[in-house]
Write a protein that holds these residues in place. Structure first.
Motif, PDB file in Angstrom:
ATOM      1  N   ARG A  62       0.813  -1.222   0.000  1.00  0.00           N
ATOM      2  CA  ARG A  62       0.000   0.000   0.000  1.00  0.00           C
ATOM      3  C   ARG A  62       0.848   1.275   0.000  1.00  0.00           C
ATOM      4  O   ARG A  62       0.299   2.364  -0.134  1.00  0.00           O
ATOM      5  CB  ARG A  62      -0.918   0.012   1.220  1.00  0.00           C
ATOM      6  CG  ARG A  62      -1.967  -1.090   1.251  1.00  0.00           C
ATOM      7  CD  ARG A  62      -2.991  -0.883   0.146  1.00  0.00           C
ATOM      8  NE  ARG A  62      -4.072  -1.819   0.233  1.00  0.00           N
ATOM      9  CZ  ARG A  62      -5.331  -1.501   0.560  1.00  0.00           C
ATOM     10  NH1 ARG A  62      -5.640  -0.248   0.839  1.00  0.00           N
ATOM     11  NH2 ARG A  62      -6.263  -2.429   0.610  1.00  0.00           N
ATOM     12  N   LEU A  85       2.440   2.436   2.627  1.00  0.00           N
ATOM     13  CA  LEU A  85       2.135   3.106   3.886  1.00  0.00           C
ATOM     14  C   LEU A  85       3.214   2.802   4.923  1.00  0.00           C
ATOM     15  O   LEU A  85       3.854   1.744   4.870  1.00  0.00           O
ATOM     16  CB  LEU A  85       0.765   2.640   4.409  1.00  0.00           C
ATOM     17  CG  LEU A  85      -0.453   2.943   3.540  1.00  0.00           C
ATOM     18  CD1 LEU A  85      -1.680   2.246   4.112  1.00  0.00           C
ATOM     19  CD2 LEU A  85      -0.691   4.433   3.434  1.00  0.00           C
ATOM     20  N   LEU A 102      -6.934   1.656   6.451  1.00  0.00           N
ATOM     21  CA  LEU A 102      -5.861   1.750   5.463  1.00  0.00           C
ATOM     22  C   LEU A 102      -6.218   2.730   4.349  1.00  0.00           C
ATOM     23  O   LEU A 102      -5.367   3.498   3.883  1.00  0.00           O
ATOM     24  CB  LEU A 102      -5.563   0.368   4.874  1.00  0.00           C
ATOM     25  CG  LEU A 102      -4.936  -0.662   5.815  1.00  0.00           C
ATOM     26  CD1 LEU A 102      -4.695  -1.972   5.084  1.00  0.00           C
ATOM     27  CD2 LEU A 102      -3.630  -0.146   6.405  1.00  0.00           C
ATOM     28  N   LYS A 103      -7.490   2.714   3.952  1.00  0.00           N
ATOM     29  CA  LYS A 103      -7.928   3.638   2.907  1.00  0.00           C
ATOM     30  C   LYS A 103      -7.863   5.081   3.385  1.00  0.00           C
ATOM     31  O   LYS A 103      -7.439   5.993   2.654  1.00  0.00           O
ATOM     32  CB  LYS A 103      -9.357   3.280   2.478  1.00  0.00           C
ATOM     33  CG  LYS A 103      -9.801   3.999   1.219  1.00  0.00           C
ATOM     34  CD  LYS A 103     -11.154   3.479   0.736  1.00  0.00           C
ATOM     35  CE  LYS A 103     -11.547   4.160  -0.558  1.00  0.00           C
ATOM     36  NZ  LYS A 103     -12.851   3.676  -1.070  1.00  0.00           N
ATOM     37  N   GLU A 159      -4.281   6.112   3.400  1.00  0.00           N
ATOM     38  CA  GLU A 159      -3.813   6.383   2.038  1.00  0.00           C
ATOM     39  C   GLU A 159      -4.275   7.753   1.562  1.00  0.00           C
ATOM     40  O   GLU A 159      -3.512   8.505   0.940  1.00  0.00           O
ATOM     41  CB  GLU A 159      -4.326   5.293   1.083  1.00  0.00           C
ATOM     42  CG  GLU A 159      -3.605   3.971   1.222  1.00  0.00           C
ATOM     43  CD  GLU A 159      -4.186   2.920   0.301  1.00  0.00           C
ATOM     44  OE1 GLU A 159      -5.357   3.071  -0.118  1.00  0.00           O
ATOM     45  OE2 GLU A 159      -3.483   1.946  -0.009  1.00  0.00           O
ATOM     46  N   LYS A 160      -5.535   8.078   1.862  1.00  0.00           N
ATOM     47  CA  LYS A 160      -6.069   9.383   1.465  1.00  0.00           C
ATOM     48  C   LYS A 160      -5.270  10.519   2.096  1.00  0.00           C
ATOM     49  O   LYS A 160      -4.912  11.494   1.421  1.00  0.00           O
ATOM     50  CB  LYS A 160      -7.545   9.503   1.889  1.00  0.00           C
ATOM     51  CG  LYS A 160      -8.506   8.714   1.028  1.00  0.00           C
ATOM     52  CD  LYS A 160      -9.908   8.687   1.626  1.00  0.00           C
ATOM     53  CE  LYS A 160     -10.473  10.054   1.869  1.00  0.00           C
ATOM     54  NZ  LYS A 160     -11.864  10.021   2.367  1.00  0.00           N
ATOM     55  N   ILE A 167      -1.725  10.697   0.487  1.00  0.00           N
ATOM     56  CA  ILE A 167      -1.771  11.238  -0.881  1.00  0.00           C
ATOM     57  C   ILE A 167      -2.065  12.729  -0.860  1.00  0.00           C
ATOM     58  O   ILE A 167      -1.433  13.517  -1.577  1.00  0.00           O
ATOM     59  CB  ILE A 167      -2.823  10.475  -1.714  1.00  0.00           C
ATOM     60  CG1 ILE A 167      -2.336   9.048  -1.992  1.00  0.00           C
ATOM     61  CG2 ILE A 167      -3.103  11.200  -3.030  1.00  0.00           C
ATOM     62  CD1 ILE A 167      -3.367   8.161  -2.631  1.00  0.00           C
ATOM     63  N   LYS A 191       0.757   6.936  -7.909  1.00  0.00           N
ATOM     64  CA  LYS A 191       0.111   6.563  -6.648  1.00  0.00           C
ATOM     65  C   LYS A 191      -1.389   6.809  -6.677  1.00  0.00           C
ATOM     66  O   LYS A 191      -2.136   6.205  -5.901  1.00  0.00           O
ATOM     67  CB  LYS A 191       0.728   7.349  -5.496  1.00  0.00           C
ATOM     68  CG  LYS A 191       2.168   6.995  -5.209  1.00  0.00           C
ATOM     69  CD  LYS A 191       2.692   7.757  -4.003  1.00  0.00           C
ATOM     70  CE  LYS A 191       4.120   7.361  -3.688  1.00  0.00           C
ATOM     71  NZ  LYS A 191       4.650   8.111  -2.517  1.00  0.00           N
ATOM     72  N   THR A 192      -1.816   7.686  -7.530  1.00  0.00           N
ATOM     73  CA  THR A 192      -3.243   8.028  -7.604  1.00  0.00           C
ATOM     74  C   THR A 192      -3.563   8.547  -8.994  1.00  0.00           C
ATOM     75  O   THR A 192      -2.672   8.695  -9.849  1.00  0.00           O
ATOM     76  CB  THR A 192      -3.595   9.087  -6.542  1.00  0.00           C
ATOM     77  OG1 THR A 192      -5.011   9.310  -6.547  1.00  0.00           O
ATOM     78  CG2 THR A 192      -2.878  10.396  -6.828  1.00  0.00           C
ATOM     79  N   GLU A 203     -12.152  10.616  -1.818  1.00  0.00           N
ATOM     80  CA  GLU A 203     -10.699  10.577  -1.978  1.00  0.00           C
ATOM     81  C   GLU A 203     -10.204  11.971  -2.351  1.00  0.00           C
ATOM     82  O   GLU A 203     -11.008  12.839  -2.737  1.00  0.00           O
ATOM     83  CB  GLU A 203     -10.310   9.573  -3.067  1.00  0.00           C
ATOM     84  CG  GLU A 203     -10.940   9.883  -4.410  1.00  0.00           C
ATOM     85  CD  GLU A 203     -10.666   8.818  -5.451  1.00  0.00           C
ATOM     86  OE1 GLU A 203     -11.001   9.063  -6.621  1.00  0.00           O
ATOM     87  OE2 GLU A 203     -10.136   7.756  -5.104  1.00  0.00           O
TER      88      GLU A 203
END
Length: 416
Positions: free
Chosen positions: A16, A18, A119-120, A123-124, A127, A157-158, A192
């Motif tokens: 991920r 992270l 985790l999401k 990640e947000k 990012i 990454k996005t 996101e």
């Protein structure tokens, strides 16, 4: 030797992108959620901890130390707290190790959902933090697809969005094409982070020049302004901060290699590099190149500049559909009125004639005004005095009547 749990956490963090601590915290929260789903543990305040070295999982029941216990599930007496923690004090929270429980199938599903959700969210945040620092910079991406006229770009990454109003009309975007973009804005939404890119922003040209020209990156040459019509032409004003440095030559490069790299990235858009000058007259004349300028007159109260050019240079100074003059006005901040030499001289001649006529009128004798003046008050004039007298012909009635009687008398004499 690391436990299987720690190995799984390390692998998940690597996949991920992270930090390991973030994933570790997500697993701890998932374990708490699973424990709270059990009936025997749902009434307690719980906390969980995973040893980052051994991977051992510990779940604790938290109780506050009070003098009088009213709720045994959440409070503990000082006497009992000292047995667990010798230095416990009133008001302090004491942790009691919870017994192992089987969370069951539902608890395991809840734990899985919590891990994915945490985790999401992590990640947000990562990012958003990473790309918000890059606002106003150049990023590289690959064109993925089109959604509702928006170009979706993969940044690695996005994904980012190139909206229609930030696209260049003359450009064509192909799937798999790698391009440079100006990172215009980063917004945090409920789903996101939304990253907005641009290819039409004036600062896109400025940042491309910074990449290609070391003198600009090092602060030797400064970009004073950019005026752009995306896909067609851009004017850039530059000045040197050090003596002996040619700002225009630095941007153009040997045989134009530096500026050509920028033009290629912009897919053929023309770029004019102009030397900035502190004198507005000189600066305005420079911005109207390649046209030759004879004179520049400034009207500071109106914020307007009148530019005189030779007759054969008028169309060149104005540019195709007025583009050259329009970009010059944007770059300088002045309203620019371009006139040919013959037009300017004709206006001066008319102005001189008007001035002379006004002077002559002011110097005219007062008698000329007296004759045209209206009659003074108190004098009454009749129409017969003003209108010209017209002689009317008399009707010849009497003469005709006399002739009639003469003829009658002659007739009577003849009958006798």
């Amino acid at each position: 030797m690391k436990s299987e749990l720690l190995l799984a956490i390390s692998q998940l963090a690597a996949e991920r992108g992270l930090p390991k601590e973030v994933v570790l915290r997500a697993v701890e929260l998932a374990i708490l959620s699973a424990y709270k789903k059990s009936e025997e543990m749902s009434k307690y305040d719980l906390s969980a901890h995973i040893d980052p070295k051994t991977g051992e999982i510990s779940v604790f029941i938290e109780k506050r130390v009070t003098e009088e216990v009213k709720n045994p599930d959440k409070e503990i007496s000082l006497e009992e707290a000292v047995k667990i923690k010798p230095d416990a004090q009133l008001g302090e929270v004491v942790k009691i190790k919870a017994p192992n429980v089987n969370p069951g199938r539902i608890g395991a599903q809840v734990a899985k959902q919590v891990i994915l959700q945490k985790l999401k969210e992590a990640e947000k945040e990562i990012i958003y933090g990473e790309y918000s620092k890059k606002e106003g910079e150049i990023v590289s991406g690959v064109v993925q697809r089109m959604e509702h006229k928006n170009i979706i770009v993969d940044l690695g990454k996005t994904e980012a969005i190139l909206p229609p109003h930030e696209q260049v009309k003359t450009e064509r975007y192909k799937f798999g094409q790698r391009m440079k973009f100006y990172l215009f804005e980063v917004k945090m939404t409920s789903k996101e982070p939304q990253i907005i890119l641009s290819r039409s922003h004036p600062n896109f040209v400025k940042k491309l020049l910074e990449l290609e020209v070391p003198e600009i990156r090092n602060g030797i040459v400064e970009i004073k302004g950019v005026a752009r019509e995306p896909g067609s032409r851009t004017k850039v004003a530059v000045r040197a901060k050090q003596s002996g440095v040619d700002p225009v030559g630095s941007c153009v490069g040997m045989r134009g290699i530096r500026i050509q790299n920028v033009v290629n990235e912009l897919q053929g858009e023309k770029i004019d590099i102009i030397e900035w000058h502190h004198d507005p007259k000189v600066f305005i004349a420079n911005t109207l190149s390649p046209g030759r300028i004879l004179d520049v007159k400034l009207y500071e109260d109106e914020g307007r500049a009148e530019v005189i050019v030779p007759d054969n240079q008028l169309s060149l100074a104005i540019g195709k559909e007025g583009q050259n003059a329009r970009l010059a006005a944007k770059l300088t901040g002045w309203k620019i009125d371009i006139k040919s030499l013959s037009e300017y001289e004709e206006e001066r001649r008319r102005e001189e004639e008007r001035r002379r006529a006004e002077e002559a009128k002011a110097e005219a004798p007062e008698e000329a005004h007296v004759e045209e003046a209206a009659p003074s008050e108190g004098v009454i004039r009749f129409a017969e005095e003003i209108l010209p007298k017209v002689e009317t012909k008399k009707k010849p009635e009497k003469k005709a009547k006399k002739k009639f009687y003469e003829i009658k008398e002659e007739w009577e004499d003849w009958e006798e």
